[in-house]
Design a protein around this motif. Structure first.
Motif, mmCIF file in Angstrom:
data_model
loop_
_atom_site.group_PDB
_atom_site.id
_atom_site.type_symbol
_atom_site.label_atom_id
_atom_site.label_comp_id
_atom_site.label_asym_id
_atom_site.label_seq_id
_atom_site.Cartn_x
_atom_site.Cartn_y
_atom_site.Cartn_z
ATOM 1 N N GLY A 101 0.841 -0.984 0.058
ATOM 2 C CA GLY A 101 -0.053 -0.148 0.011
ATOM 3 C C GLY A 101 0.774 1.100 0.014
ATOM 4 O O GLY A 101 1.997 1.155 -0.193
ATOM 5 N N PRO A 102 0.315 2.387 0.223
ATOM 6 C CA PRO A 102 1.025 3.737 0.195
ATOM 7 C C PRO A 102 2.140 3.730 1.177
ATOM 8 O O PRO A 102 3.186 4.353 0.911
ATOM 9 N N GLU A 103 2.166 3.154 2.326
ATOM 10 C CA GLU A 103 3.206 3.213 3.464
ATOM 11 C C GLU A 103 3.702 1.982 3.654
ATOM 12 O O GLU A 103 4.664 1.873 4.212
ATOM 13 N N ARG A 104 2.874 0.699 3.460
ATOM 14 C CA ARG A 104 3.441 -0.432 4.176
ATOM 15 C C ARG A 104 3.213 -1.812 3.157
ATOM 16 O O ARG A 104 2.392 -1.628 2.398
ATOM 17 N N SER A 105 3.944 -2.764 3.341
ATOM 18 C CA SER A 105 3.498 -4.131 2.608
ATOM 19 C C SER A 105 3.123 -5.087 3.807
ATOM 20 O O SER A 105 3.827 -5.213 5.045
ATOM 21 N N TYR A 106 2.314 -6.163 3.463
ATOM 22 C CA TYR A 106 1.872 -7.220 4.366
ATOM 23 C C TYR A 106 2.019 -8.339 3.485
ATOM 24 O O TYR A 106 1.353 -8.441 2.216
ATOM 25 N N SER A 107 2.542 -9.433 3.932
ATOM 26 C CA SER A 107 2.744 -10.810 3.199
ATOM 27 C C SER A 107 2.040 -12.046 3.878
ATOM 28 O O SER A 107 2.391 -12.007 5.068
ATOM 29 N N LEU A 108 1.290 -12.763 3.316
ATOM 30 C CA LEU A 108 0.776 -14.010 3.596
ATOM 31 C C LEU A 108 1.785 -14.976 3.006
ATOM 32 O O LEU A 108 2.185 -15.375 2.017
ATOM 33 N N ILE A 109 2.215 -15.663 4.279
ATOM 34 C CA ILE A 109 3.268 -16.764 3.877
ATOM 35 C C ILE A 109 2.399 -18.142 4.159
ATOM 36 O O ILE A 109 1.917 -18.383 5.349
ATOM 37 N N ALA A 110 2.151 -19.037 3.141
ATOM 38 C CA ALA A 110 1.426 -20.120 3.244
ATOM 39 C C ALA A 110 2.167 -21.359 3.264
ATOM 40 O O ALA A 110 3.208 -21.297 2.358
#
Length: 565
Positions: A73-82
């Motif tokens: 997104g504009p400020e951060r990333s989030y990651s799903l680890i499956a």
């Protein structure tokens, strides 16, 4: 309460009173709406032009390995680890005490490196038995719907699309059995992310985890089809894929949530009621608003025809809802060009529709008015610690008055009647799961959890008895410390009146599925299917675009499906 800081000119009708809204029969009739947490998420992701990347898909021919999906997104990333597992059929269980699953997941705060993935590979597949860190925002797991999974893999491997009717009957390829957040098992506490705009509304990390999980599940079923069929295999048709959500099996463990979080629940209900009051106050409805409302109503009628259940209570409620919508259709065909049309429609519904129909109509009435409603989303969060401190300086006459104001139904209940205290909530020592037992048939009373606030408030009121009204609450609690939790709840209820269920939560006729349904409706769940009255299956994100397909045009009304097959 204001949807936006500058919305001081928004008018509101009177809110429906808590004693009307907070009855279990009505709470058990709530439906998703545009304030539901899934839809808040997809709107924001589209509005802010979040980008989605599949960073890794290292899964072998046995369906074992890992994958990484990142939302930026504009400020951060989030990651799903499956993590994908080759699970023998005899180990597949939806019970919270299961020890193995078809897939396990963590939502990572940022973009993981190889060391992060290695660390999580030793812990995430173990779920509760492992440990994660503050770098992780959620921990979850899922199992395949074996019948549909096998059908889809077989068809795709042969170059054919799965049967749409078979997809409709199940609705998901995998179902989660738990999505843990907010500090569970070492994950980041809510405080870590609460000030981030994208996480301000409740359960946004958990909803993002499920949304990315759905992407992984589609990739996995196509991967296994390629393994089985080689060059003959085809990808899942996008329109069929959108029909597939993520299933969820939710049991008694979720029911106490509504009792244990009065300030949070108050804010959920208060925001929904405020949104309704704003719509009811509108002096007229524009042609575009009416057209959207009628379109979504027609789509809802078709969608609800596909909902399936075998539970007699839910069958009756579905019959009520379908009958209500059939009454509603002709009523709104030409009846919205009057003054204050939504207020009049709401009043008509209260006199002519069941709770199911009334609450479904509330959801539909909100849909055309994102401009005055959507800004309320962050108001649904709560700092619950603010209600923990007991004001010991409150005089007892004020405490009694608060009980009489907030718990009149409890004071009118005969708590000596066996049916009034027929149930008791406790935690199973063997399974560590919440249980609801028969108080008068099982020796469980000594292990009862404090999940009967109405009864306890009535007992507090009785023990106040002849104490002088000017006595301070602190002095009373020194003599009666067993009433501390009730005193706290009474004071919270004065500030959060929608936080208390206005019914007996231990009575013989109490239905736990009403509590489950209420919470799940705020998540945005659909297709409620109780099994029997103590756990429920639902579907999440069914109809939603997959992350790479998400745009401003499809980010919101996906929950009302259109026929595209």
């Amino acid at each position: 309460m204001s949807g936006h800081a500058t919305d001081t000119d928004i008018k509101e009708a009177a809110l429906r009173p808590p004693e009307q809204v907070m009855r279990l029969a009505r709470l058990g009739s709530l439906h998703q709406c545009r304030l539901s947490f899934m839809r808040q998420l997809t709107r924001r992701l589209a509005r802010e032009d979040w980008q989605f990347t599949r960073r890794a898909f290292e899964v072998d021919d046995n369906g074992v390995g890992h994958a990484v999906y990142t939302a930026t997104g504009p400020e951060r990333s989030y990651s799903l680890i499956a993590f994908a597992h080759d699970l023998p059929d005899h180990l597949r269980s939806d019970r919270v005490i299961a020890e193995a699953w078809d897939a396990t997941f963590a939502l990572f705060d940022g973009v993981p490196d190889r060391a992060d993935i290695a660390r999580l590979s030793r812990n995430v597949p173990m779920q509760e038995a492992g440990r994660i860190s503050e770098s992780e925002l959620s921990l979850s797991r899922a199992n395949r719907s074996v019948r549909l999974w096998t059908h889809v893999v077989d068809r795709l491997s042969q170059g054919q699309q799965p049967d749409p009717q078979t997809i409709a009957e199940v609705g998901y390829l995998m179902r989660t059995t738990a999505v843990y957040g907010s500090g569970k098992f070492g994950a980041a506490d809510r405080d870590v992310i609460a000030e981030r705009p994208e996480m301000a509304a409740p359960f946004q990390a958990e909803m993002l985890s499920v949304y990315l999980t759905r992407w992984f599940v589609r990739d996995m079923v196509e991967h296994m089809a390629r393994v089985q069929g080689g060059e003959n295999a085809v990808a899942l048709d996008p329109a069929l894929a959108r029909r597939l959500g993520i299933g969820n099996s939710t049991g008694l463990g979720m029911a106490p949530f509504l009792v244990n979080h009065p300030m949070l629940v108050n804010n959920w209900i208060l925001v929904r009621e405020t949104a309704l009051a704003r719509v009811r106050a509108l002096p007229s409805a524009t042609p575009d608003a009416v057209a959207l409302f009628r379109d979504l109503l027609s789509r809802s009628v078709a969608a609800i025809e596909t909902w399936r259940t075998e539970h007699p209570i839910q069958l009756a409620r579905l019959a009520d809802l379908r009958a209500d919508l059939s009454r509603l259709l002709p009523h709104v065909s030409d009846g919205l060009d009057t003054d204050h049309p939504w207020d009049k429609l709401h009043a008509w519904a209260e006199g002519n529709l069941s709770f199911e129909g009334q609450e479904f109509l509330v959801s539909l009435m909100l849909e055309p008015y994102g401009d005055i409603i959507d800004g309320l989303g962050p108001c649904m969060a709560a700092v619950e610690q603010a209600g923990f401190r007991i004001d010991g300086s409150m005089p007892l006459h004020q405490v009694k008055a608060l009980i009489e104001q907030q718990f009149p139904w409890a004071l009118e209940t005969d708590w000596t009647a066996p049916e009034a205290t027929a149930r008791a909530w406790y935690v199973s020592e063997e399974k560590l799961e919440p249980r609801l037992g028969q108080r008068h048939e099982e020796p469980i009373a000594p292990y009862e959890q404090p999940l009967a606030p109405g009864r306890d408030a009535a007992f507090l009121h009785a023990d106040l008895g002849d104490w002088p009204g000017d006595t301070l609450l602190a002095a009373f609690l020194l003599k009666h410390p067993e009433h501390r939790h009730s005193a706290r709840r009474v004071q919270i209820a004065a500030k959060a009146p929608y936080g208390e269920i206005r019914d007996n939560t231990i009575g013989a006729d109490m239905l736990p599925i009403d509590m489950l349904r209420a919470k799940l409706s705020f998540f945005g769940a659909t297709s409620f299917d109780p099994r029997p009255d103590r756990w429920i299956r639902i579907t999440m994100f069914a109809g939603a675009p997959y992350p790479p397909e998400l745009t401003g045009d499809n980010a919101d009304f996906w929950v009302y499906p259109e026929s595209d097959i």
